[in-house]
Design an enzyme around this catalytic site. Sequence first.
Site, PDB file in Angstrom:
ATOM      1  N   LYS A 231       1.048  -1.535  -0.330  1.00 50.74           N
ATOM      2  CA  LYS A 231       0.076  -0.404   0.114  1.00 50.74           C
ATOM      3  C   LYS A 231       0.951   1.025  -0.410  1.00 50.74           C
ATOM      4  O   LYS A 231       2.059   0.852   0.196  1.00 50.74           O
ATOM      5  CB  LYS A 231      -0.731   0.054   1.277  1.00 50.74           C
ATOM      6  CG  LYS A 231      -2.108  -1.099   0.556  1.00 50.74           C
ATOM      7  CD  LYS A 231      -3.599  -0.574   2.078  1.00 50.74           C
ATOM      8  CE  LYS A 231      -4.387  -1.717   1.510  1.00 50.74           C
ATOM      9  NZ  LYS A 231      -6.192  -1.220   2.073  1.00 50.74           N
ATOM     10  N   ARG A 265      -4.528  -9.776   4.542  1.00 49.84           N
ATOM     11  CA  ARG A 265      -5.071 -10.238   3.327  1.00 49.84           C
ATOM     12  C   ARG A 265      -4.054  -9.766   2.041  1.00 49.84           C
ATOM     13  O   ARG A 265      -2.986  -8.367   3.233  1.00 49.84           O
ATOM     14  CB  ARG A 265      -6.312  -9.922   2.474  1.00 49.84           C
ATOM     15  CG  ARG A 265      -6.566  -9.482   1.425  1.00 49.84           C
ATOM     16  CD  ARG A 265      -7.769  -8.151   1.342  1.00 49.84           C
ATOM     17  NE  ARG A 265      -8.141  -7.776  -0.446  1.00 49.84           N
ATOM     18  CZ  ARG A 265      -8.189  -7.482  -1.470  1.00 49.84           C
ATOM     19  NH1 ARG A 265      -7.158  -6.876  -0.923  1.00 49.84           N
ATOM     20  NH2 ARG A 265      -8.266  -7.834  -2.511  1.00 49.84           N
TER      21      ARG A 265
END
Length: 288
Positions: A231, A265
């Site tokens: 991210k 995840r």
Amino acid sequence: MTASSAARPLPLAGNPAVMGVLNVTVDSFSDGGELLRGDPQRAELDGDALLRRAEAMVREGAAILDVGAESTRPGASPVPEALECERVEAALALLLPRFDVPVSVDTSSPRVMTRAAEAGASLLNDVRALRRPGALEAAAATGLPVCLMHMQGEPGTMQDDPAYTDVVVEVRTFLAERMEACLGAGIGPERLLVDPGFGFGKTLAHNLELLRGLPALAALGPPVLVGLSRKRMIGALTGRPVGERLAGGLALAVLAVERGARIVRTHDVAGTVDALRVTAAVLDGGRS
């Protein structure tokens, strides 16, 4: 309508589980288009590529596979519901007979939820926490577990100017309210998971504060799912491009599990599995 008999139970006992990401999308931030072929406006699923990716993830230790057919990266454009449904059903038709792991479907669409449940999906993973019209009712009717995620705004604009007075309190309050809505719709507490939504309408400072405050979210009761791999926050902290964020992602995964996360995840299964095995052994002997 209830879930198909092909639905498999989620691995929520024992060590934290790793969920492998399978994006059948054109524009996901790190792997968009890799599992599709043809015209980007009407790209079809590349079944061989999907199976190769899934096989590698399962071999590396993924306990859950998560299929998404609509990107929710910052600035993402919506996908027509019919096309999202087509891609999800095609992916499930390939994955479920081949792999003995539960498959989650990342969607906010009531129609996709219904069709995914009929096809044998084991979890509905909704970044909008069942707030689209009809989603709460559709999810309740499936009988499947549901992951409720916090997102401020919508993917197209969520990173324009996110603001909170206290991000941990506000995210916790939102998730508690959505849990109550689910209970009112007949979705029992045993069917609920929560996700703080790292990077979804949050600055770097918000994300870091949320990670520090993760125990307050774990205290809500449902298992906590986190998505941190590759991210933007890792890029902001390290200066690394998307393809070079593994080390940062592993550090965040370990910190999240230490603070109560039960499902991680990730796009990078092998490294995450190893990191969490070591973490579990240090924390309490493997949680077995």
